[in-house]
Motif scaffolding. Structure first.
Motif, short mmCIF file in Angstrom:
data_model
loop_
_atom_site.label_atom_id
_atom_site.label_comp_id
_atom_site.label_asym_id
_atom_site.label_seq_id
_atom_site.Cartn_x
_atom_site.Cartn_y
_atom_site.Cartn_z
N ASP A 140 8.26 -2.32 11.73
CA ASP A 140 8.84 -1.64 12.89
C ASP A 140 7.79 -1.54 14.00
OD1 ASP A 140 11.49 0.29 13.23
OD2 ASP A 140 9.80 0.90 14.50
N VAL A 141 8.28 -1.42 15.24
CA VAL A 141 7.37 -1.35 16.38
C VAL A 141 6.76 0.04 16.54
CG1 VAL A 141 8.55 -3.19 17.61
CG2 VAL A 141 9.31 -0.82 17.92
N ASP A 142 7.37 1.05 15.94
CA ASP A 142 6.89 2.42 16.11
C ASP A 142 5.99 2.81 14.92
OD1 ASP A 142 7.35 5.60 15.69
OD2 ASP A 142 7.50 5.04 17.81
N GLY A 143 4.85 3.43 15.20
CA GLY A 143 3.91 3.80 14.16
C GLY A 143 4.44 4.84 13.21
N TYR A 144 5.27 5.79 13.70
CA TYR A 144 5.83 6.81 12.83
C TYR A 144 6.71 6.19 11.75
CZ TYR A 144 8.85 10.61 11.27
OH TYR A 144 9.55 11.50 10.51
N VAL A 145 7.49 5.18 12.12
CA VAL A 145 8.37 4.53 11.15
C VAL A 145 7.54 3.75 10.13
CG1 VAL A 145 10.28 2.92 10.85
CG2 VAL A 145 10.20 4.40 12.88
N ARG A 146 6.51 3.06 10.60
CA ARG A 146 5.66 2.30 9.67
C ARG A 146 4.93 3.25 8.69
NH1 ARG A 146 4.13 -0.16 14.52
NH2 ARG A 146 2.01 0.73 14.39
N LEU A 176 -1.29 -4.16 7.01
CA LEU A 176 -1.28 -2.97 7.85
C LEU A 176 -2.62 -2.24 7.86
CD1 LEU A 176 2.24 -1.43 7.08
CD2 LEU A 176 1.53 -2.74 9.09
N ILE A 177 -3.57 -2.68 7.04
CA ILE A 177 -4.90 -2.06 7.08
C ILE A 177 -5.53 -2.26 8.46
CG2 ILE A 177 -7.24 -2.21 6.11
CD1 ILE A 177 -6.02 -2.81 3.44
N ASN A 178 -5.15 -3.34 9.13
CA ASN A 178 -5.66 -3.60 10.48
C ASN A 178 -4.73 -3.07 11.57
OD1 ASN A 178 -7.93 -5.04 9.46
ND2 ASN A 178 -6.62 -6.84 9.14
N ASP A 179 -3.82 -2.18 11.20
CA ASP A 179 -2.87 -1.63 12.17
C ASP A 179 -3.61 -0.83 13.24
OD1 ASP A 179 0.38 -1.16 12.09
OD2 ASP A 179 -0.69 0.42 13.16
N ASN A 180 -3.02 -0.79 14.43
CA ASN A 180 -3.63 -0.05 15.53
C ASN A 180 -3.47 1.45 15.38
OD1 ASN A 180 -4.42 -2.42 16.84
ND2 ASN A 180 -2.42 -2.63 17.85
N CYS A 182 -3.96 4.71 13.43
CA CYS A 182 -4.83 5.18 12.35
C CYS A 182 -4.06 5.97 11.29
CB CYS A 182 -5.96 6.06 12.91
SG CYS A 182 -7.14 5.13 13.93
N HIS A 183 -2.96 6.62 11.70
CA HIS A 183 -2.15 7.33 10.71
C HIS A 183 -1.51 6.36 9.73
CE1 HIS A 183 -2.60 11.14 12.80
NE2 HIS A 183 -2.28 10.53 13.94
N VAL A 184 -1.11 5.21 10.22
CA VAL A 184 -0.55 4.18 9.34
C VAL A 184 -1.62 3.68 8.37
CG1 VAL A 184 0.53 1.90 9.24
CG2 VAL A 184 1.15 3.50 11.07
N VAL A 185 -2.82 3.42 8.88
CA VAL A 185 -3.90 2.92 8.04
C VAL A 185 -4.26 3.94 6.95
CG1 VAL A 185 -6.27 2.08 8.03
CG2 VAL A 185 -4.76 1.54 9.95
N SER A 186 -4.28 5.23 7.31
CA SER A 186 -4.59 6.27 6.32
C SER A 186 -3.59 6.24 5.18
CB SER A 186 -4.58 7.65 6.99
OG SER A 186 -5.53 7.71 8.03
N ASN A 187 -2.30 6.16 5.52
CA ASN A 187 -1.29 6.10 4.47
C ASN A 187 -1.42 4.84 3.63
OD1 ASN A 187 -0.38 8.47 5.55
ND2 ASN A 187 1.72 7.79 5.92
N VAL A 188 -1.78 3.74 4.28
CA VAL A 188 -1.92 2.48 3.54
C VAL A 188 -3.03 2.59 2.50
CG1 VAL A 188 -2.65 0.07 3.76
CG2 VAL A 188 -0.97 1.01 5.35
N LEU A 189 -4.16 3.17 2.86
CA LEU A 189 -5.29 3.29 1.93
C LEU A 189 -4.89 4.11 0.70
CD1 LEU A 189 -8.27 3.92 4.39
CD2 LEU A 189 -7.52 1.77 3.36
N LEU A 212 -12.63 -0.68 9.46
CA LEU A 212 -12.39 0.74 9.25
C LEU A 212 -13.51 1.59 9.84
CD1 LEU A 212 -11.07 0.66 5.56
CD2 LEU A 212 -9.74 1.05 7.63
N LEU A 213 -14.76 1.14 9.68
CA LEU A 213 -15.87 1.93 10.19
C LEU A 213 -15.90 1.95 11.72
CD1 LEU A 213 -18.77 0.98 7.74
CD2 LEU A 213 -17.49 3.11 7.85
N ASN A 214 -15.46 0.88 12.33
CA ASN A 214 -15.48 0.82 13.80
C ASN A 214 -14.51 1.81 14.44
OD1 ASN A 214 -17.49 -1.13 14.01
ND2 ASN A 214 -16.04 -2.84 13.94
N LYS A 215 -13.47 2.18 13.71
CA LYS A 215 -12.51 3.13 14.29
C LYS A 215 -12.38 4.40 13.45
CE LYS A 215 -8.76 0.37 12.21
NZ LYS A 215 -7.54 -0.43 12.49
N ILE A 216 -13.41 4.70 12.65
CA ILE A 216 -13.32 5.88 11.78
C ILE A 216 -13.28 7.17 12.58
CG2 ILE A 216 -15.84 6.14 11.48
CD1 ILE A 216 -15.22 6.86 8.54
#
Length: 838
Positions: A140-146, A176-180, A182-189, A212-216
């Motif tokens: 999906d295009v929206d981060g909340y849905v992803r 999705l680990i490379n998603d823009n 960060c809330h999506v990436v947190s859930n993915v981990l 991950l470290l570059n945008k922690i």
């Protein structure tokens, strides 16, 4: 008289109650198409559901109410459906069409809400609808849905694992680990850690860690903890990468989140575990944030930080040096809970040094009058520990303990007496200062431990205490009234000891005590002890004096409350409940249901300069050992290594059976073992006999010989070790006598492993052989390559150490000459010289 009109048919058994009223409200609102009236009706249904009233009969009406564009109504209807879906599985399928339709809605809030509700139905017959909905939402295009779809993937995994593992959903989520967002990436981990649990969770790669470290800094606290937890699995390649990671994480130490700070602390400590100087600097950087968190107004948070600081201080002296200048930060406040005061007292005990001991003891003396008796006891014990570790404070502390007796408090006098006994054992010269307190202690103390301590002092130093026999007399007269067996035994021993120094005054009392203990006492241990002393005196008073009044050496160290192995295991599980409970995770987690995997971030390998420095240090140690201990070892003539058949059935080399039975060995090896067992105490050497370990006849020593050294940072996995152990020939068994117990350093598996690790000999497995006396190890080592050796030379050995008895070593070598094997044995004997009697 007029009659009442007849009731219409069907009204005699009309349904009444809350459910019926709610059904009428829902139907009326639907018919009137009044959205506010409909919202109020749905709200009333949710209110009844919250109160515990069963409103499941309204399932059909609530499904019909879900067909609305009002977001508030949808949230309430979906909450109802999720709550009653399991009890109405057949009707729940009716809501699927509405939920699927909402998953395609233009509003991302409705799409995410519908997907979350659909995944929360938790019904097996929903899998065919969940899988395509989740797959579509992951893109999906929206981060909340992803973000919602990632959590839905975990819910689908718990409903049907095959629906997740046998499809391409995992690959989509990995991307999705490379998603823009960060809330999506947190859930993915977190989702991948749970779904891939059988594979050890998500395994990080260098590009993944870099991203991950570059945008922690943009993650939430919860997301940062997930990134840091994943980072502990990453293998750092070199020092440069290690410093880059530490520099990035340094900014996180400014956060107020204790979880983030403790996670960064664990990574810093793990990364510098093989570099003591760098670890000192890292802990110096961590000190400020940890002390800030420790001062939190939340006592639970302060306690958690304190126990982690305590674990750091217990891991090494260098860490203690970091916190020692700030010892006043750990002084107890008047409003601190008892559990915080206990930890602070323990930390103060560790931090005290020669310069701060007086201030720490003065502060601890204030805690003796605390309303909590346990705090008072712990403070007195802490004062005693400081005196044991810092000899210069002994006189001052004995004086402080004597002053504490003036408080006339039972438990204070008890602890003071026990501590004073320990100090007299370590510093016998301090007895004169403590002797005046014996009479006061015996008069006040009522607890068994305190009585035993005072009786021990009377027995050991009765000749120096003028009124010693008269202090013992009341204890002897009330011997039968004493209920504690330990006090009775100590009374017996003290009286017999005092008899040999003050016989005229004690003779009658001793006879009365023997009569009571032998004829009247029913306690078996007390009666047996009395009979032993009585018969020893009958046999020979001088022999009895030699046995009972044997001279005692001053105690150097007292047993720690926690052994080194347990402390190291807890520290390896830093930043977990193990540190809070002060128990390894295996003690409170059932591995079958909740596997606990301790992940320690491996430090980068040492640089070339550090490796060379360590190799030079090992060379110097071995050269000194060859010159001082084994002058003729390299003079042995070259001879073929005896051929032995491999040990049969070594498939369980590192399993549980290894430590329950000794593996079979060849006849020649057994004969060597029997010959060496006769020399456990070194008697053959003293009497001119032959030793089984005597070197061969010396020949001319070569003019030049290569220095012997082992390669540092050698690694070998368990499978390779087992395979080589079963293939290599076995050299003759070596047996060395061990020093008597009490005259050696702490004999623990951890201490032995550390002694050999400093010589570049590494442990593969270790354990204790039942009933818990002997220790068994498997070690491996490799000869350094820079000595002109054509092939790699490996050493594998089995070591069985029985404290106070013997040390047996079975050696297997690959590509090693007899001379090299002997030099390796010399290195081992040098490393274990503190334990061996040879």
């Amino acid at each position: 008289m007029a009659q009442a009109p007849p009731r219409p048919p069907g009204t005699y058994f009309e349904k009444k109650g809350e459910v019926h009223e709610l059904r009428q409200l829902l139907r009326g609102a639907a018919a009137d198409r009044d959205q506010q009236k409909k919202r109020d009706a749905i709200k009333k249904v949710i209110a009844y559901m919250t109160l515990g009233i069963d409103v499941s009969p309204l399932f059909s009406e609530m499904i019909m109410a879900s067909a609305t564009n009002d977001l508030v109504q949808k949230k309430m209807v979906y909450l109802y459906l999720v709550n009653y879906a399991e009890s109405n599985a057949d009707l729940a399928i009716l809501a699927v069409n509405t939920l699927q339709k909402d998953c395609r809605d233009d509003d991302p809030m409705i799409r995410g809400l519908a997907l979350r509700s659909l995944c929360s139905l938790n019904l097996a017959n929903m899998v065919e609808y969940l899988q395509p909905a989740i797959q579509r939402a992951l893109e999906d295009v929206d981060g909340y849905v992803r973000k919602t779809a990632v959590v839905g993937l975990v819910k689908l995994y718990h409903i049907s694992q095959s629906a997740v593992l046998d499809t391409d959903l995992i690959d989509i989520v990995r991307r999705l680990i490379n998603d823009n967002d960060c809330h999506v990436v947190s859930n993915v981990l977190y989702a991948l850690e749970e779904v891939l649990v059988e594979e050890g969770g998500l395994q990080p790669t260098k590009p993944m860690v870099t991203s991950l470290l570059n945008k922690i800094a943009h993650f939430s606290e919860w997301g940062q903890c997930g990134v840091l937890r994943l980072l502990t699995k990453y293998a750092v390649e070199n020092e440069e990468e290690m410093f880059d990671i530490m520099n990035i994480l340094d900014s996180l130490l400014k956060q107020s989140s204790s979880a983030v700070v403790m996670s960064v602390t664990k990574i810093f400590v793990d990364l510098t575990s093989n570099r003591p100087e760098l670890q000192f600097d890292a802990v110096q950087r961590l000190k400020g944030p940890l002390l800030t968190l420790m001062a939190s107004s939340s006592p639970e948070l302060a306690y958690t930080v304190l126990v982690h600081i305590q674990a750091l201080c217990g891991n090494g002296n260098r860490v203690v040096d970091v916190f020692a200048p700030d010892f006043k930060q750990f002084f107890c406040r008047y409003n601190d809970p008892s559990y915080i005061k206990q930890v602070k007292i323990d930390i103060l005990t560790v931090l005290a040094d020669a310069s701060s001991a007086e201030q720490v003891v003065t502060e601890l003396s204030e805690y003796v009058t605390d309303v909590d008796a346990e705090i008072s006891r712990r403070a007195i014990r802490a004062i005693g520990k400081i005196a044991v570790h810092i000899p210069s404070t002994a006189e001052m502390i004995v004086s402080s303990l004597t002053n504490l007796l003036e408080l006339d408090i039972d438990y204070v006098c008890t602890e003071a007496a026990v501590v004073m006994k320990d100090l007299v054992r370590k510093y016998p010269q301090q007895f004169q200062q403590a002797s005046g307190a014996v009479e006061r202690c015996l008069r006040i103390v009522t607890e068994p431990d305190g009585k035993c301590a005072v009786l021990w002092i009377l027995g050991e130093y009765g000749s120096l205490i003028e009124d010693a026999p008269y202090l013992l007399e009341p204890m002897i007269q009330n011997f039968m009234e004493e209920q504690n067996g330990a006090v009775r035994l100590e009374t017996l021993t003290a009286t017999v000891k005092l008899f040999f120094s003050r016989a005229p005054e004690v003779q009658k009392m001793l006879g009365l005590l023997f009569e009571k203990a032998i004829s009247e006492c029913v306690h078996p241990d007390v009666r047996d002890r009395a009979l032993l002393y009585y018969r020893l005196l009958q046999h020979s008073p001088e022999e009895c004096r030699r046995v009972i009044c044997a001279p005692k050496e001053a105690v150097e160290e007292f047993q720690e409350e926690m052994d080194a192995d347990t402390r190291d295991r807890i520290f390896a599980e830093f930043n977990s409940l193990s540190t809070v409970y002060k128990q390894p995770a295996s003690k409170f987690i059932q591995a079958a249901t909740s596997p606990f995997v301790v992940v320690k971030m491996q430090p980068p390998p040492l640089g070339a300069e550090e490796v060379a420095a360590r190799a030079a240090q090992v060379n110097g140690v071995v050269s000194h050992a060859e010159q001082s201990m084994l002058p003729g070892f390299d003079a042995a003539p070259a001879a073929p290594v005896p051929s032995y058949s491999p040990v049969a059935d070594s498939t369980d080399l590192l399993g549980g059976d290894t430590f329950s039975s000794e593996p079979a060995r060849p006849v020649a090896q057994a004969q060597a073992a029997s010959n060496s067992m006769g020399d456990l105490l070194g008697m053959d050497d003293l009497l001119g006999g032959e030793s089984s370990m005597a070197p061969a006849a010396p020949v001319q020593v070569p003019q030049q010989q290569q220095p012997f050294a082992l390669a540092p940072d050698t690694a070998m996995d368990q499978q390779t070790f087992q395979a080589r152990w079963g293939q290599l020939p076995q050299l003759p068994l070596v047996t060395w006598p061990m020093r008597p117990m009490g005259t050696t350093p702490p004999t623990t598996t951890r201490a032995v492993e550390e002694a050999l690790r400093h010589r570049c000999i590494y442990v593969m497995a270790s354990g204790v052989i039942p009933p818990g006396q002997a220790m068994k190890f498997f070690f491996y080592a490799r000869q350094a390559q820079d000595m002109g050796v054509a092939a790699q030379v490996w050493f594998l050995m089995e070591l069985i150490m029985t404290p106070g008895s013997s040390c047996q070593l079975t050696l297997k070598a690959d590509n090693a000459s007899p001379s090299t094997a002997e030099r390796f044995l010399a290195l081992i004997r040098e490393a274990l010289s503190g334990y061996l009697a040879c």
